[in-house]
Structures are given as C-alpha cells and as structure tokens.
Design an enzyme around this catalytic site. Structure first.
Site, PDB file in Angstrom:
ATOM      1  N   GLY A  58       0.856  -1.191   0.000  1.00 21.84           N
ATOM      2  CA  GLY A  58       0.000   0.000   0.000  1.00 21.84           C
ATOM      3  C   GLY A  58       0.880   1.224   0.000  1.00 21.84           C
ATOM      4  O   GLY A  58       2.063   1.145   0.336  1.00 21.84           O
ATOM      5  N   CYS A  85       5.383  -6.005   1.827  1.00 21.78           N
ATOM      6  CA  CYS A  85       5.704  -4.576   1.729  1.00 21.78           C
ATOM      7  C   CYS A  85       5.014  -3.777   2.847  1.00 21.78           C
ATOM      8  O   CYS A  85       5.363  -3.925   4.000  1.00 21.78           O
ATOM      9  CB  CYS A  85       5.362  -4.072   0.327  1.00 21.78           C
ATOM     10  SG  CYS A  85       6.134  -2.487  -0.030  1.00 21.78           S
ATOM     11  N   TYR A  86       4.020  -2.964   2.512  1.00 24.05           N
ATOM     12  CA  TYR A  86       3.310  -2.232   3.580  1.00 24.05           C
ATOM     13  C   TYR A  86       2.760  -3.229   4.606  1.00 24.05           C
ATOM     14  O   TYR A  86       2.780  -2.980   5.812  1.00 24.05           O
ATOM     15  CB  TYR A  86       2.170  -1.411   2.971  1.00 24.05           C
ATOM     16  CG  TYR A  86       1.322  -0.685   4.005  1.00 24.05           C
ATOM     17  CD1 TYR A  86       1.691   0.574   4.467  1.00 24.05           C
ATOM     18  CD2 TYR A  86       0.162  -1.272   4.524  1.00 24.05           C
ATOM     19  CE1 TYR A  86       0.931   1.232   5.435  1.00 24.05           C
ATOM     20  CE2 TYR A  86      -0.605  -0.623   5.479  1.00 24.05           C
ATOM     21  CZ  TYR A  86      -0.224   0.627   5.928  1.00 24.05           C
ATOM     22  OH  TYR A  86      -0.977   1.270   6.868  1.00 24.05           O
ATOM     23  N   HIS A 171       8.232  -7.793  -3.192  1.00 22.19           N
ATOM     24  CA  HIS A 171       6.952  -8.264  -3.753  1.00 22.19           C
ATOM     25  C   HIS A 171       7.112  -9.641  -4.401  1.00 22.19           C
ATOM     26  O   HIS A 171       7.536  -9.726  -5.566  1.00 22.19           O
ATOM     27  CB  HIS A 171       6.446  -7.260  -4.794  1.00 22.19           C
ATOM     28  CG  HIS A 171       5.937  -6.002  -4.167  1.00 22.19           C
ATOM     29  ND1 HIS A 171       4.642  -5.850  -3.758  1.00 22.19           N
ATOM     30  CD2 HIS A 171       6.581  -4.854  -3.846  1.00 22.19           C
ATOM     31  CE1 HIS A 171       4.490  -4.656  -3.211  1.00 22.19           C
ATOM     32  NE2 HIS A 171       5.652  -4.021  -3.249  1.00 22.19           N
ATOM     33  N   GLU A 173       4.847 -11.486  -5.537  1.00 22.03           N
ATOM     34  CA  GLU A 173       3.807 -11.722  -6.543  1.00 22.03           C
ATOM     35  C   GLU A 173       4.185 -11.244  -7.941  1.00 22.03           C
ATOM     36  O   GLU A 173       3.565 -11.646  -8.914  1.00 22.03           O
ATOM     37  CB  GLU A 173       2.486 -11.065  -6.092  1.00 22.03           C
ATOM     38  CG  GLU A 173       2.438  -9.542  -6.107  1.00 22.03           C
ATOM     39  CD  GLU A 173       3.058  -8.875  -4.873  1.00 22.03           C
ATOM     40  OE1 GLU A 173       3.873  -9.519  -4.186  1.00 22.03           O
ATOM     41  OE2 GLU A 173       2.749  -7.694  -4.624  1.00 22.03           O
ATOM     42  N   SER A 225     -23.251 -10.901 -24.926  1.00 25.79           N
ATOM     43  CA  SER A 225     -22.633 -10.011 -25.917  1.00 25.79           C
ATOM     44  C   SER A 225     -21.950 -10.814 -27.017  1.00 25.79           C
ATOM     45  O   SER A 225     -21.549 -10.258 -28.031  1.00 25.79           O
ATOM     46  CB  SER A 225     -21.602  -9.123 -25.234  1.00 25.79           C
ATOM     47  OG  SER A 225     -20.497  -9.918 -24.839  1.00 25.79           O
ATOM     48  N   GLY A 226     -21.757 -12.113 -26.752  1.00 25.17           N
ATOM     49  CA  GLY A 226     -21.024 -12.931 -27.722  1.00 25.17           C
ATOM     50  C   GLY A 226     -19.546 -12.994 -27.372  1.00 25.17           C
ATOM     51  O   GLY A 226     -18.777 -13.715 -28.005  1.00 25.17           O
ATOM     52  N   GLY A 227     -19.143 -12.248 -26.351  1.00 22.31           N
ATOM     53  CA  GLY A 227     -17.762 -12.317 -25.883  1.00 22.31           C
ATOM     54  C   GLY A 227     -17.576 -13.550 -25.000  1.00 22.31           C
ATOM     55  O   GLY A 227     -18.537 -14.239 -24.676  1.00 22.31           O
ATOM     56  N   VAL A 228     -16.306 -13.783 -24.602  1.00 20.38           N
ATOM     57  CA  VAL A 228     -16.003 -14.981 -23.822  1.00 20.38           C
ATOM     58  C   VAL A 228     -16.807 -15.003 -22.520  1.00 20.38           C
ATOM     59  O   VAL A 228     -17.450 -16.007 -22.179  1.00 20.38           O
ATOM     60  CB  VAL A 228     -14.492 -15.020 -23.461  1.00 20.38           C
ATOM     61  CG1 VAL A 228     -14.149 -16.280 -22.691  1.00 20.38           C
ATOM     62  CG2 VAL A 228     -13.644 -14.884 -24.701  1.00 20.38           C
ATOM     63  N   ASP A 229     -16.785 -13.881 -21.797  1.00 19.79           N
ATOM     64  CA  ASP A 229     -17.364 -13.890 -20.456  1.00 19.79           C
ATOM     65  C   ASP A 229     -18.865 -14.155 -20.473  1.00 19.79           C
ATOM     66  O   ASP A 229     -19.362 -15.027 -19.758  1.00 19.79           O
ATOM     67  CB  ASP A 229     -17.084 -12.554 -19.739  1.00 19.79           C
ATOM     68  CG  ASP A 229     -15.605 -12.231 -19.703  1.00 19.79           C
ATOM     69  OD1 ASP A 229     -14.805 -13.179 -19.864  1.00 19.79           O
ATOM     70  OD2 ASP A 229     -15.245 -11.059 -19.527  1.00 19.79           O
ATOM     71  N   SER A 230     -19.590 -13.403 -21.292  1.00 21.52           N
ATOM     72  CA  SER A 230     -21.037 -13.599 -21.253  1.00 21.52           C
ATOM     73  C   SER A 230     -21.422 -14.943 -21.856  1.00 21.52           C
ATOM     74  O   SER A 230     -22.399 -15.567 -21.444  1.00 21.52           O
ATOM     75  CB  SER A 230     -21.774 -12.446 -21.933  1.00 21.52           C
ATOM     76  OG  SER A 230     -21.442 -12.371 -23.284  1.00 21.52           O
ATOM     77  N   SER A 231     -20.625 -15.445 -22.808  1.00 20.14           N
ATOM     78  CA  SER A 231     -20.937 -16.757 -23.383  1.00 20.14           C
ATOM     79  C   SER A 231     -20.747 -17.852 -22.334  1.00 20.14           C
ATOM     80  O   SER A 231     -21.562 -18.769 -22.224  1.00 20.14           O
ATOM     81  CB  SER A 231     -20.039 -17.056 -24.583  1.00 20.14           C
ATOM     82  OG  SER A 231     -20.196 -16.052 -25.548  1.00 20.14           O
ATOM     83  N   LYS A 369      -9.748 -14.078 -15.989  1.00 19.23           N
ATOM     84  CA  LYS A 369     -10.026 -14.433 -17.390  1.00 19.23           C
ATOM     85  C   LYS A 369      -9.582 -15.862 -17.740  1.00 19.23           C
ATOM     86  O   LYS A 369     -10.314 -16.593 -18.402  1.00 19.23           O
ATOM     87  CB  LYS A 369      -9.281 -13.442 -18.292  1.00 19.23           C
ATOM     88  CG  LYS A 369      -9.750 -13.448 -19.705  1.00 19.23           C
ATOM     89  CD  LYS A 369     -10.937 -12.548 -19.833  1.00 19.23           C
ATOM     90  CE  LYS A 369     -11.521 -12.504 -21.195  1.00 19.23           C
ATOM     91  NZ  LYS A 369     -12.668 -11.590 -21.249  1.00 19.23           N
TER      92      LYS A 369
END
Ligand code: XMP
Length: 513
Positions: A58, A85-86, A171, A173, A225-231, A369
């Site tokens: 942070g 870190c923080y 860090h 990560e 929408s036809g995108g990956v997520d909504s499909s 994703k």
C-alpha cells in the site's frame, strides 16, 4: 464470502499488485479473494474458513495518522499471515516493532540474501527480488527474527515461526522476483497447509448449484454479448436452469463491423427462440449525444443496457433475475474500498441503483479471465469462442474519443476491420492478446493527391498480456502496420494519419477511455 474448501484471504491495504497476489495463489489451485481491510471484522475473518491471510502492500506509511490498519487481533487468530511490503511493515508495527523512513527507498530489482528456510525453502541464498518502498522495519518485534536482507534493507524478511507470522519487504507476486512463486507456494502449502486441489470441475459444479439454488424455479435473462465472459456465463446458467434461461443480445450500435451477425449466427442455432436480438442503436446514440467524458459514457451505456433488459423482461412477463458476465478484474478495477477507481466497467460501476429484477447473478464474479476460459473449455464451448479477444461492453463508444457519432463510428468500424484483416493475414492473430483501432479526436494535416488535407487520426493498438491487468504493446512487424496504414488512409475518406500505440499498461490502460 465464498464457500470454497481452501482459501486465502488477501487483505487489501491499497497496493498496486493486490490482484496479482490473488492470481498467484489461484495458480496454486487454492482459492483466494481480495477484500478491503476495512470491509471485514475480526470475527468475519475468524469465522471465514481461511487457511491463511496475506496483507498487501500500500502507498501509506504505517506510522501516519489515518493509515490503513487492521485490528491487531488478526495476527492472533492462529491463522498464518504473510505481510507483503506495507503489509510487512504493518505486521511489525502492530507487534511493537519500529518502522522508519529510509534514505531514498529501494525500487526495482535488488539482490536478496535469504535463509533458505521456511518460506525461503528452495530459494538460493542469493536471488533477485522486486522492491518498491520508502519505509523499512528498523527493529523487528519481540519473538521475530530476520530471515532475509538486501544491501539497503537489513530486514527484507522476518518471521515468528511459532505464531506463523511472516513478513517480506519485497513483492513475491511480481514476476521480477525470481523465486516469488516458490515463496508464495511455501507459504500457502507448507505454512497454511493447503493442498491445492481446486479444479475447474469444482468451480463449475459449485457455481451451477449456487445459481440453481438462487433462481429456484424462476427465470433468468442473460445479457449475452457474444464475448467470452457472457458466453461462458450463459453456458453455466444453461446448465443450471435449462430453458428457463433467455439470452438477450443488445446491438447498441457500438459493435465492430459484422459483429452482430456473427453473434446471431453463433447463438441462434443453439438457443433457438431463447435467443433474442434487440436492435437498440438509436436509443444508445441518442443518450450519448454530446457526451465526451469517458466515465459518463460508460455510466450511460451501463444504465441503457439495464433499461433495455428491463424492457425485454417486461415484454416477457417479467423475468426474475438478470445474469451478467462480470469477471473478477472488472469488480476490482471498478473500485472497492481503498482501491482507487480506474474505470467503471459498464457491467459493474455503470449499474443504476434501482433495477427491476429480483437480483443480479454474476457467476464469474470471482474468476480471472484464464479461469473463465478453463470453465468454458470444461463446458465444451467451441474453442473459437473461448479464445476470442475481449471486447468491452461499452464497445466502440470508448474507442471513439470524444463525442460518439454515426459518422465517427463508421470510420472506426472500417479502420478496425482493415487492421484486424491485416493482423490475421500477417499471422499475428495468436501473437497479440487483443488488437483494435481507436479514432482520436485530433485532426492533423496531410497531403492526399496533390492537395492539402486536414483529417482524422486513427490509432492502432495491439497488446500482449496474460491477464489484461498489465500489458505490453505487441511488437507487430512494420510491414503489417504499413499495409494497414496504407489501406486505412487510401480506403477511408477523412483519415490522414495512422499511428501505432507503443505504451504498456501501466502506465496506460489497454483501452483509450
Ligand atoms: P483496460 O482498458 O482497463 O482494459 O486496461 C482491460 C481489458 O478489459 C476490457 N474492458 C472492458 N470490458 N467492460 C468490459 O466488459 C468494460 O467496460 C471494459 N473496459 C475495458 C478491455 O477491452 C481489455 O481487454
């Protein structure tokens, strides 16, 4: 909070890399969620079923008044804690250690000398870590010992083994920390005792049963929408409630060339009458008239989407739930707690406060994703669909800078189609994670034929990335850029200049607005 078997809580103190921490943990097949430090109580944490806690970095100094701090008791719940870190400084501070500002701080890649024990198991004595801090832990608290150092930081890591409290100033990560994944793995498996058994099938079956339970014998309307997520969201819901799911595809007039037909041709055969296409271009463009501010555009589009779905729902005799393909980075980037708002993703921050559904169902809300894609594969969705590039919900409205008009949209559609075609022809489709054209609101002088012209500037943007949280500009061969540029200026009247965006994320974002 989720009902996962093994989970790590990432307590967010406002760091830049918080989402990456959760991702790294999930790469170990252990669920992890990012929660703002001030949105949970000690009891929530105690009873939350967490195997471990990670305090994030942070921007603050722990000693400053008003700095984000959790209750000291969090360190005494018997749940292992790793402070980064923080978070490392906060742990030291809460336990009575001393934190001081260092001269100039430490930034970037630094040599780390570590103990080879505990979370440093399998880490060589000398390795490279990524530092980004001003303050340092000057005196470790009682019961702690130092386990790593750098030239400028005498306490680069500390431990109280008995209480399973670990702190690292660097860090782990970020990929620049050579053995960062090993360090996190040691913490999650050896210290927290996780086994890493979370599979995609688990995600699918738990999501399907949660949705089934929530919807009962009601109906749901999925914004497709036809995108990956909504499909993928639609496929999950289809598994949960079968033909009580109605998918609505809104053509808001902000789609790419031929996109609406592609979506309709893909889904109509699968969903039959449960696929509804709404042509709403006029309605969206009317609301966007005269609007230039990106956040305002996003909010308007978010609201108009919901109003359009409500209208469809009413025509169908009111549907109980609205399903959206919101994913985890959308949720975090839209701003929660201390995390500052980067963009209001149309399907999160853009939601109006009153909506006429019993509730919203976001089955992918906790997934990154790549996890969404795995779920799609697990549900046997066609690979072309799963590997599609993301396309933002607000569509071309956030790629036409300034006011959105039919004329500008049509220029952008053509330019984008040319660029896409040249990228595919040039074998770049799989090399870039996302690529598209942007129409700026700057004009520039050019010469077409023998005459002076004063026309539009198109930007071509292509990025490589794994997770869209950070990205690099794609090294697209000049020949392809040249072909695209020539075709755009030759074929699209009004465009005099084409430029290529060579900015990464950060400091830029993938989209221009
Ligand atoms: P940024 O511009 O935030 O984009 O770096 C990261 C990824 O998210 C997509 N994006 C969106 N997707 N609704 C969406 O569904 C949105 O409002 C939105 N804004 C950006 C963007 O295309 C990129 O893949």
């Amino acid at each position: 909070m989720s009902s996962e078997k093994e989970k790590i809580l990432v307590l967010d103190f406002g760091g830049q890399y918080d989402m990456l921490i959760a991702r790294r943990v999930r790469e170990l097949h252990v669920f992890s969620e990012v929660v703002p430090y001030d949105s949970v109580t000690v009891d929530d944490i105690r009873n939350g079923g967490y195997s471990g806690i990670i305090f994030t970095g942070g921007p603050n100094s722990v000693e400053d008044e008003g700095s984000p701090r959790c209750d000291r008791e969090v360190l005494s719940l018997g749940i292992p804690v790793l402070g980064i870190c923080y978070g490392h400084q906060l742990m030291a501070y809460l336990e009575g250690g001393r934190i001081v500002g260092s001269a100039g701080g430490e930034y970037g890649k630094v040599e780390l000398i570590s103990s080879g024990k505990g979370i440093f198991k399998d880490v060589p004595e000398k390795s490279i870590c990524w530092m980004s801090h001003n303050d340092v832990v000057k005196d470790v608290p009682e019961g702690f010992s130092v386990t790593a150092e750098t030239a400028d930081c005498a306490c680069a890591a500390m431990v109280n083994e008995k209480r399973k409290l670990y702190g690292v100033q660097f860090h782990p990560e970020v990929t620049h920390t050579q053995f960062g994944k090993t360090i996190l793995k040691n913490f999650v498996f050896d210290v927290c005792g996780c086994k890493g058994e979370r599979t995609t099938e688990d995600i699918v079956s738990s999501t399907v049963s949660e949705c089934r339970e929530k919807i009962g014998d009601g109906r749901a309307l999925c914004a497709l929408s036809g995108g990956v997520d909504s499909s993928v969201a639609a496929a999950l819901l289809n598994r949960a409630i079968g033909d009580r799911l109605i998918c609505v595809f809104v053509d808001h007039g902000l789609l790419r060339k031929d996109e609406a037909e592609l979506v309709e041709n893909t889904f109509r055969p699968i969903l039959g009458d449960n696929f509804i296409r709404v042509n709403a271009a006029e309605r969206f463009l009317k609301r966007l008239k005269g609007v230039t501010e990106p956040e305002k555009k996003r909010k308007i589009i978010g609201e108009e989407f919901i109003r359009t779905f409500e209208d469809v729902s009413h025509k169908l005799g009111r549907v109980d739930y609205l399903v959206q393909g919101t994913i985890y980075p959308d949720v975090i980037e839209s701003g929660k707690g201390d995390a500052s708002t980067i963009k209001s993703h149309h399907n999160v921050g853009g939601l109006p406060s009153v909506i006429d559904f019993d509730g919203i169902i976001e089955p992918l809300r906790m997934l990154f994703k790549d996890e969404v894609r795995s779920v799609g594969r697990c549900l046997s969705l066609p690979p072309e669909l799963i590997e599609r590039q993301p396309f933002p919900g607000p569509g071309l409205a956030i790629r036409v800078l300034g006011e959105v008009t039919e004329e500008k949209l049509s220029v952008l559609r053509e330019a984008d189609a040319v660029f896409r075609e040249e990228m595919i022809k040039g074998g770049q489709n799989e090399k870039a994670a996302q690529y598209f054209a942007v129409l700026t609101d700057s004009k520039s002088v050019g010469v077409k034929g023998d005459a002076r012209s004063y026309g539009l500037t198109v930007v071509l943007r292509a990025v490589t990335t794994d997770d869209f949280m950070t990205a690099e500009f794609a090294r697209v061969p000049y020949e392809i850029l040249e072909k695209a540029s020539n075709r755009i200026t030759d074929q699209i009247s009004g465009v005099t200049r084409v430029v290529y965006d060579i900015t990464g994320k950060p400091p830029a974002t993938v989209e221009w607005e």
